[in-house]
Design a protein around this motif. Structure first.
Motif, PDB file in Angstrom:
ATOM      1  N   GLY A 109       0.793  -1.219   0.000  1.00 34.22           N
ATOM      2  CA  GLY A 109       0.000   0.000   0.000  1.00 34.22           C
ATOM      3  C   GLY A 109       0.828   1.273   0.000  1.00 34.22           C
ATOM      4  O   GLY A 109       0.329   2.347   0.297  1.00 34.22           O
ATOM      5  N   ARG A 110       2.096   1.163  -0.340  1.00 37.51           N
ATOM      6  CA  ARG A 110       2.981   2.333  -0.341  1.00 37.51           C
ATOM      7  C   ARG A 110       3.143   2.953  -1.723  1.00 37.51           C
ATOM      8  O   ARG A 110       3.746   3.995  -1.868  1.00 37.51           O
ATOM      9  N   LEU A 111       2.613   2.299  -2.749  1.00 34.99           N
ATOM     10  CA  LEU A 111       2.676   2.819  -4.116  1.00 34.99           C
ATOM     11  C   LEU A 111       1.296   2.651  -4.731  1.00 34.99           C
ATOM     12  O   LEU A 111       0.763   1.544  -4.799  1.00 34.99           O
ATOM     13  N   GLU A 112       0.701   3.766  -5.124  1.00 40.88           N
ATOM     14  CA  GLU A 112      -0.628   3.729  -5.718  1.00 40.88           C
ATOM     15  C   GLU A 112      -0.520   3.498  -7.215  1.00 40.88           C
ATOM     16  O   GLU A 112       0.287   4.135  -7.890  1.00 40.88           O
ATOM     17  N   THR A 113      -1.328   2.601  -7.705  1.00 46.69           N
ATOM     18  CA  THR A 113      -1.400   2.387  -9.150  1.00 46.69           C
ATOM     19  C   THR A 113      -2.752   2.891  -9.623  1.00 46.69           C
ATOM     20  O   THR A 113      -3.733   2.845  -8.891  1.00 46.69           O
ATOM     21  N   ARG A 114      -2.781   3.386 -10.817  1.00 52.16           N
ATOM     22  CA  ARG A 114      -4.031   3.906 -11.373  1.00 52.16           C
ATOM     23  C   ARG A 114      -4.312   3.161 -12.664  1.00 52.16           C
ATOM     24  O   ARG A 114      -4.066   3.668 -13.751  1.00 52.16           O
ATOM     25  N   VAL A 115      -4.806   1.953 -12.529  1.00 52.34           N
ATOM     26  CA  VAL A 115      -5.188   1.172 -13.699  1.00 52.34           C
ATOM     27  C   VAL A 115      -6.592   1.623 -14.092  1.00 52.34           C
ATOM     28  O   VAL A 115      -7.533   1.489 -13.308  1.00 52.34           O
ATOM     29  N   VAL A 116      -6.720   2.174 -15.284  1.00 53.79           N
ATOM     30  CA  VAL A 116      -8.018   2.684 -15.727  1.00 53.79           C
ATOM     31  C   VAL A 116      -8.558   1.951 -16.951  1.00 53.79           C
ATOM     32  O   VAL A 116      -9.692   2.174 -17.347  1.00 53.79           O
ATOM     33  N   LEU A 117      -7.746   1.091 -17.526  1.00 56.34           N
ATOM     34  CA  LEU A 117      -8.186   0.328 -18.688  1.00 56.34           C
ATOM     35  C   LEU A 117      -7.548  -1.052 -18.623  1.00 56.34           C
ATOM     36  O   LEU A 117      -6.323  -1.174 -18.521  1.00 56.34           O
ATOM     37  N   THR A 118      -8.384  -2.081 -18.655  1.00 58.02           N
ATOM     38  CA  THR A 118      -7.904  -3.452 -18.698  1.00 58.02           C
ATOM     39  C   THR A 118      -8.570  -4.133 -19.883  1.00 58.02           C
ATOM     40  O   THR A 118      -9.807  -4.170 -19.969  1.00 58.02           O
ATOM     41  N   VAL A 119      -7.747  -4.620 -20.809  1.00 61.25           N
ATOM     42  CA  VAL A 119      -8.272  -5.284 -22.000  1.00 61.25           C
ATOM     43  C   VAL A 119      -7.454  -6.536 -22.282  1.00 61.25           C
ATOM     44  O   VAL A 119      -6.295  -6.639 -21.886  1.00 61.25           O
ATOM     45  N   PRO A 120      -8.048  -7.503 -22.975  1.00 58.65           N
ATOM     46  CA  PRO A 120      -7.281  -8.696 -23.366  1.00 58.65           C
ATOM     47  C   PRO A 120      -6.148  -8.329 -24.326  1.00 58.65           C
ATOM     48  O   PRO A 120      -6.248  -7.350 -25.077  1.00 58.65           O
ATOM     49  N   TRP A 121      -5.106  -9.116 -24.315  1.00 56.48           N
ATOM     50  CA  TRP A 121      -3.941  -8.896 -25.165  1.00 56.48           C
ATOM     51  C   TRP A 121      -4.330  -8.707 -26.632  1.00 56.48           C
ATOM     52  O   TRP A 121      -3.754  -7.890 -27.330  1.00 56.48           O
ATOM     53  N   ARG A 122      -5.331  -9.451 -27.078  1.00 54.78           N
ATOM     54  CA  ARG A 122      -5.739  -9.366 -28.486  1.00 54.78           C
ATOM     55  C   ARG A 122      -6.291  -7.981 -28.850  1.00 54.78           C
ATOM     56  O   ARG A 122      -6.384  -7.632 -30.016  1.00 54.78           O
ATOM     57  N   ASP A 123      -6.653  -7.166 -27.838  1.00 56.69           N
ATOM     58  CA  ASP A 123      -7.165  -5.812 -28.064  1.00 56.69           C
ATOM     59  C   ASP A 123      -6.102  -4.748 -27.779  1.00 56.69           C
ATOM     60  O   ASP A 123      -6.418  -3.622 -27.380  1.00 56.69           O
ATOM     61  N   VAL A 124      -4.854  -5.089 -28.009  1.00 55.84           N
ATOM     62  CA  VAL A 124      -3.756  -4.156 -27.738  1.00 55.84           C
ATOM     63  C   VAL A 124      -3.938  -2.845 -28.504  1.00 55.84           C
ATOM     64  O   VAL A 124      -3.583  -1.777 -28.008  1.00 55.84           O
ATOM     65  N   GLY A 125      -4.534  -2.906 -29.691  1.00 54.07           N
ATOM     66  CA  GLY A 125      -4.767  -1.698 -30.478  1.00 54.07           C
ATOM     67  C   GLY A 125      -5.645  -0.692 -29.746  1.00 54.07           C
ATOM     68  O   GLY A 125      -5.405   0.515 -29.794  1.00 54.07           O
ATOM     69  N   GLN A 126      -6.655  -1.193 -29.040  1.00 52.43           N
ATOM     70  CA  GLN A 126      -7.544  -0.319 -28.271  1.00 52.43           C
ATOM     71  C   GLN A 126      -6.757   0.405 -27.171  1.00 52.43           C
ATOM     72  O   GLN A 126      -6.911   1.612 -26.971  1.00 52.43           O
TER      73      GLN A 126
END
Length: 146
Positions: A109-126
């Motif tokens: 809990g000492r480093l905050e991550t801000r993941v705002v988009l999670t997509v499958p590898w096949r959608d790397v273009g998105q």
């Protein structure tokens, strides 16, 4: 102190920035650490604002501009300061240890991550389109499934 476009000001204040300015020229004082990803004039101005013994970490060049750097930018007033590059795409045996350190900080809990988009590898273009267009304010994660 954070330097970023006004649209990011609330997010940066939420992360602890006391003050947000739009250009490094507006930053007041000297700083022990400056993380610089724009390059060009922005990097030159960052060097002018590094404290003696401080470090400017250069980790990108989104402006695409070259930065002329000379000895006289560091003295007088910035003695012992250094310019350090950081290439997050580098590979080698030390990268695993670095990633493990980051994951440990996140888990504690000492480093905050801000993941705002999670997509499958096949959608790397998105994900790449969202990052290039700067339509997301955080990290994109690609998932790999078998």
């Amino acid at each position: 102190m954070a330097v970023a476009a006004e649209r990011h000001a609330d997010d940066l204040r939420g992360l602890g920035a006391e003050r947000v300015v739009e250009t490094i020229e507006l930053a007041e004082g000297l700083f022990s650490l400056i993380a610089e990803s724009v390059g060009g004039d922005s990097l030159a101005h960052a060097i002018e604002r590094i404290a003696p013994g401080g470090t400017v970490v250069m980790f990108g060049s989104s402006s695409g501009e070259l930065t002329p750097i000379g000895f006289r930018q560091f003295v007088p007033g910035h003695e012992g300061a250094r310019l350090q590059t950081f290439a997050y795409y580098a590979s080698g045996p030390e990268v695993g240890a670095d990633i493990a350190s980051l994951l440990a900080l996140i888990a504690a809990g000492r480093l905050e991550t801000r993941v705002v988009l999670t997509v499958p590898w096949r959608d790397v273009g998105q994900a790449l389109d969202a990052l290039r267009q700067r339509s997301i304010r955080g990290k994109a994660v690609l998932t790999v499934t078998e």
